[in-house]
Design a protein around this motif. Structure first.
Motif, PDB file in Angstrom:
ATOM      1  N   HIS A  92     -10.819 -28.120  32.315  1.00 55.83           N
ATOM      2  CA  HIS A  92     -11.274 -26.804  32.765  1.00 55.83           C
ATOM      3  C   HIS A  92     -10.223 -25.718  32.548  1.00 55.83           C
ATOM      4  O   HIS A  92     -10.410 -24.586  32.997  1.00 55.83           O
ATOM      5  N   ALA A  93      -9.157 -26.035  31.846  1.00 55.72           N
ATOM      6  CA  ALA A  93      -8.122 -25.039  31.555  1.00 55.72           C
ATOM      7  C   ALA A  93      -8.700 -23.961  30.632  1.00 55.72           C
ATOM      8  O   ALA A  93      -9.695 -24.174  29.942  1.00 55.72           O
ATOM      9  N   LYS A  94      -8.050 -22.838  30.644  1.00 51.70           N
ATOM     10  CA  LYS A  94      -8.488 -21.717  29.801  1.00 51.70           C
ATOM     11  C   LYS A  94      -7.826 -21.787  28.420  1.00 51.70           C
ATOM     12  O   LYS A  94      -6.755 -22.373  28.265  1.00 51.70           O
ATOM     13  N   VAL A  95      -8.458 -21.176  27.460  1.00 48.62           N
ATOM     14  CA  VAL A  95      -7.915 -21.130  26.105  1.00 48.62           C
ATOM     15  C   VAL A  95      -6.539 -20.470  26.122  1.00 48.62           C
ATOM     16  O   VAL A  95      -5.628 -20.889  25.407  1.00 48.62           O
ATOM     17  N   MET A  96      -6.366 -19.453  26.955  1.00 41.56           N
ATOM     18  CA  MET A  96      -5.059 -18.785  27.037  1.00 41.56           C
ATOM     19  C   MET A  96      -3.980 -19.748  27.545  1.00 41.56           C
ATOM     20  O   MET A  96      -2.812 -19.616  27.164  1.00 41.56           O
ATOM     21  N   ASP A  97      -4.347 -20.723  28.370  1.00 36.96           N
ATOM     22  CA  ASP A  97      -3.385 -21.746  28.805  1.00 36.96           C
ATOM     23  C   ASP A  97      -2.911 -22.553  27.596  1.00 36.96           C
ATOM     24  O   ASP A  97      -1.729 -22.859  27.466  1.00 36.96           O
ATOM     25  N   ALA A  98      -3.837 -22.890  26.718  1.00 29.80           N
ATOM     26  CA  ALA A  98      -3.492 -23.637  25.507  1.00 29.80           C
ATOM     27  C   ALA A  98      -2.602 -22.798  24.601  1.00 29.80           C
ATOM     28  O   ALA A  98      -1.585 -23.284  24.089  1.00 29.80           O
ATOM     29  N   ILE A  99      -2.949 -21.539  24.421  1.00 32.10           N
ATOM     30  CA  ILE A  99      -2.141 -20.658  23.573  1.00 32.10           C
ATOM     31  C   ILE A  99      -0.727 -20.560  24.124  1.00 32.10           C
ATOM     32  O   ILE A  99       0.254 -20.618  23.378  1.00 32.10           O
ATOM     33  N   HIS A 100      -0.609 -20.440  25.445  1.00 31.03           N
ATOM     34  CA  HIS A 100       0.718 -20.379  26.069  1.00 31.03           C
ATOM     35  C   HIS A 100       1.514 -21.653  25.770  1.00 31.03           C
ATOM     36  O   HIS A 100       2.693 -21.587  25.413  1.00 31.03           O
ATOM     37  N   LEU A 101       0.883 -22.811  25.884  1.00 29.84           N
ATOM     38  CA  LEU A 101       1.584 -24.070  25.600  1.00 29.84           C
ATOM     39  C   LEU A 101       1.985 -24.169  24.132  1.00 29.84           C
ATOM     40  O   LEU A 101       3.090 -24.618  23.816  1.00 29.84           O
ATOM     41  N   PHE A 102       1.106 -23.761  23.234  1.00 28.59           N
ATOM     42  CA  PHE A 102       1.461 -23.779  21.809  1.00 28.59           C
ATOM     43  C   PHE A 102       2.690 -22.908  21.556  1.00 28.59           C
ATOM     44  O   PHE A 102       3.574 -23.269  20.788  1.00 28.59           O
ATOM     45  N   ASN A 103       2.757 -21.763  22.234  1.00 26.89           N
ATOM     46  CA  ASN A 103       3.867 -20.830  22.025  1.00 26.89           C
ATOM     47  C   ASN A 103       5.157 -21.245  22.715  1.00 26.89           C
ATOM     48  O   ASN A 103       6.237 -20.908  22.238  1.00 26.89           O
ATOM     49  N   THR A 104       5.065 -21.961  23.817  1.00 27.96           N
ATOM     50  CA  THR A 104       6.279 -22.274  24.582  1.00 27.96           C
ATOM     51  C   THR A 104       6.776 -23.707  24.406  1.00 27.96           C
ATOM     52  O   THR A 104       7.962 -23.968  24.577  1.00 27.96           O
ATOM     53  N   GLU A 105       5.886 -24.625  24.081  1.00 29.04           N
ATOM     54  CA  GLU A 105       6.275 -26.041  24.024  1.00 29.04           C
ATOM     55  C   GLU A 105       6.539 -26.552  22.609  1.00 29.04           C
ATOM     56  O   GLU A 105       6.978 -27.678  22.436  1.00 29.04           O
ATOM     57  N   GLY A 106       6.212 -25.765  21.609  1.00 27.80           N
ATOM     58  CA  GLY A 106       6.463 -26.187  20.236  1.00 27.80           C
ATOM     59  C   GLY A 106       5.610 -27.356  19.781  1.00 27.80           C
ATOM     60  O   GLY A 106       6.027 -28.145  18.947  1.00 27.80           O
ATOM     61  N   VAL A 107       4.417 -27.469  20.348  1.00 30.22           N
ATOM     62  CA  VAL A 107       3.505 -28.541  19.957  1.00 30.22           C
ATOM     63  C   VAL A 107       2.424 -27.969  19.047  1.00 30.22           C
ATOM     64  O   VAL A 107       2.163 -26.762  19.059  1.00 30.22           O
ATOM     65  N   SER A 108       1.796 -28.837  18.266  1.00 31.38           N
ATOM     66  CA  SER A 108       0.717 -28.372  17.397  1.00 31.38           C
ATOM     67  C   SER A 108      -0.630 -28.975  17.785  1.00 31.38           C
ATOM     68  O   SER A 108      -1.641 -28.699  17.153  1.00 31.38           O
ATOM     69  N   CYS A 109      -0.619 -29.823  18.811  1.00 32.97           N
ATOM     70  CA  CYS A 109      -1.870 -30.322  19.376  1.00 32.97           C
ATOM     71  C   CYS A 109      -1.683 -30.520  20.866  1.00 32.97           C
ATOM     72  O   CYS A 109      -0.563 -30.743  21.335  1.00 32.97           O
ATOM     73  N   ILE A 110      -2.782 -30.434  21.578  1.00 33.28           N
ATOM     74  CA  ILE A 110      -2.747 -30.630  23.029  1.00 33.28           C
ATOM     75  C   ILE A 110      -3.897 -31.558  23.401  1.00 33.28           C
ATOM     76  O   ILE A 110      -5.069 -31.209  23.198  1.00 33.28           O
ATOM     77  N   PRO A 111      -3.588 -32.734  23.935  1.00 33.90           N
ATOM     78  CA  PRO A 111      -4.663 -33.582  24.449  1.00 33.90           C
ATOM     79  C   PRO A 111      -5.330 -32.903  25.654  1.00 33.90           C
ATOM     80  O   PRO A 111      -4.664 -32.255  26.458  1.00 33.90           O
ATOM     81  N   VAL A 112      -6.629 -33.055  25.749  1.00 38.25           N
ATOM     82  CA  VAL A 112      -7.389 -32.553  26.887  1.00 38.25           C
ATOM     83  C   VAL A 112      -7.806 -33.776  27.688  1.00 38.25           C
ATOM     84  O   VAL A 112      -8.408 -34.710  27.146  1.00 38.25           O
ATOM     85  N   VAL A 113      -7.425 -33.787  28.973  1.00 32.48           N
ATOM     86  CA  VAL A 113      -7.618 -34.971  29.815  1.00 32.48           C
ATOM     87  C   VAL A 113      -8.376 -34.615  31.086  1.00 32.48           C
ATOM     88  O   VAL A 113      -8.434 -33.458  31.495  1.00 32.48           O
ATOM     89  N   ASN A 114      -8.922 -35.658  31.725  1.00 31.64           N
ATOM     90  CA  ASN A 114      -9.560 -35.467  33.027  1.00 31.64           C
ATOM     91  C   ASN A 114      -8.526 -35.715  34.132  1.00 31.64           C
ATOM     92  O   ASN A 114      -7.339 -35.928  33.846  1.00 31.64           O
ATOM     93  N   ALA A 115      -8.975 -35.719  35.370  1.00 29.77           N
ATOM     94  CA  ALA A 115      -8.071 -35.867  36.510  1.00 29.77           C
ATOM     95  C   ALA A 115      -7.340 -37.208  36.515  1.00 29.77           C
ATOM     96  O   ALA A 115      -6.250 -37.328  37.072  1.00 29.77           O
ATOM     97  N   ALA A 116      -7.908 -38.227  35.874  1.00 27.87           N
ATOM     98  CA  ALA A 116      -7.286 -39.553  35.811  1.00 27.87           C
ATOM     99  C   ALA A 116      -6.404 -39.701  34.563  1.00 27.87           C
ATOM    100  O   ALA A 116      -5.978 -40.802  34.230  1.00 27.87           O
ATOM    101  N   ASN A 117      -6.126 -38.598  33.874  1.00 31.95           N
ATOM    102  CA  ASN A 117      -5.311 -38.580  32.654  1.00 31.95           C
ATOM    103  C   ASN A 117      -5.942 -39.394  31.518  1.00 31.95           C
ATOM    104  O   ASN A 117      -5.253 -39.950  30.686  1.00 31.95           O
ATOM    105  N   GLN A 118      -7.264 -39.447  31.524  1.00 26.81           N
ATOM    106  CA  GLN A 118      -8.003 -40.114  30.455  1.00 26.81           C
ATOM    107  C   GLN A 118      -8.358 -39.059  29.404  1.00 26.81           C
ATOM    108  O   GLN A 118      -8.873 -37.990  29.748  1.00 26.81           O
ATOM    109  N   PRO A 119      -8.067 -39.329  28.142  1.00 28.93           N
ATOM    110  CA  PRO A 119      -8.329 -38.328  27.105  1.00 28.93           C
ATOM    111  C   PRO A 119      -9.813 -38.063  26.892  1.00 28.93           C
ATOM    112  O   PRO A 119     -10.611 -38.982  26.825  1.00 28.93           O
ATOM    113  N   LEU A 120     -10.138 -36.777  26.824  1.00 30.55           N
ATOM    114  CA  LEU A 120     -11.502 -36.332  26.538  1.00 30.55           C
ATOM    115  C   LEU A 120     -11.596 -35.759  25.135  1.00 30.55           C
ATOM    116  O   LEU A 120     -12.672 -35.721  24.541  1.00 30.55           O
TER     117      LEU A 120
END
Length: 143
Positions: A92-120
């Motif tokens: 349920h994160a926002k796209v701007m949250d992803a953009i912030h992570l791309f800009n600050t964490e130096g990653v080129s992909c972000i897994p999207v997970v549920n509350a149990a840390n299971q990849p969606l």
């Protein structure tokens, strides 16, 4: 703008931490994506990229200079090479949250997970660029 769920690639390819790099190489040799999730018992443990694989393998593999020592690099296990505790976002994160992570964490992909840390799914910066391009062509305002 679309939500993460709409933008991400669903059903991402995953490997086990105990799989060999041969398995990962086979995946990357036959697909056009650059990241594989490392999952154990349904829980995200890490990410391995084609760059991680490239750095771990001998450059002599597949050449006339290949030796048994070079081939042994294919026997390394995923857990020896993967990035542990990857940056991830909840569904349920926002796209701007992803953009912030791309800009600050130096990653080129972000897994999207549920509350149990299971990849969606998995989100790349290219997914966001593609969505912006579609939005712009549709004549809508861009964020």
């Amino acid at each position: 703008m679309s939500t993460l769920i709409q933008l991400m690639s669903k059903n991402p390819v995953s490997v086990s931490p105990d799989d060999s790099l041969t398995v990962v190489k086979e995946i990357f040799d036959h697909v056009k994506f650059h990241h594989v999730l490392v999952v154990e018992h349904g829980v995200l443990l890490g990410v391995i990229s084609d760059r991680d694989l490239f750095k771990a393998l001998s450059p002599n593999i597949g050449t006339a200079a290949e030796t048994s020592r070079d081939l042994a690099t294919l026997k390394k296990k995923v857990h020896q090479v993967m990035r542990r505790a990857p940056v991830a976002l909840r569904e349920h994160a926002k796209v701007m949250d992803a953009i912030h992570l791309f800009n600050t964490e130096g990653v080129s992909c972000i897994p999207v997970v549920n509350a149990a840390n299971q990849p969606l799914g998995i989100l790349s910066w290219r997914d966001i660029i593609r969505a912006l391009d579609r939005t712009d062509k549709a004549g809508e305002a861009t964020p």
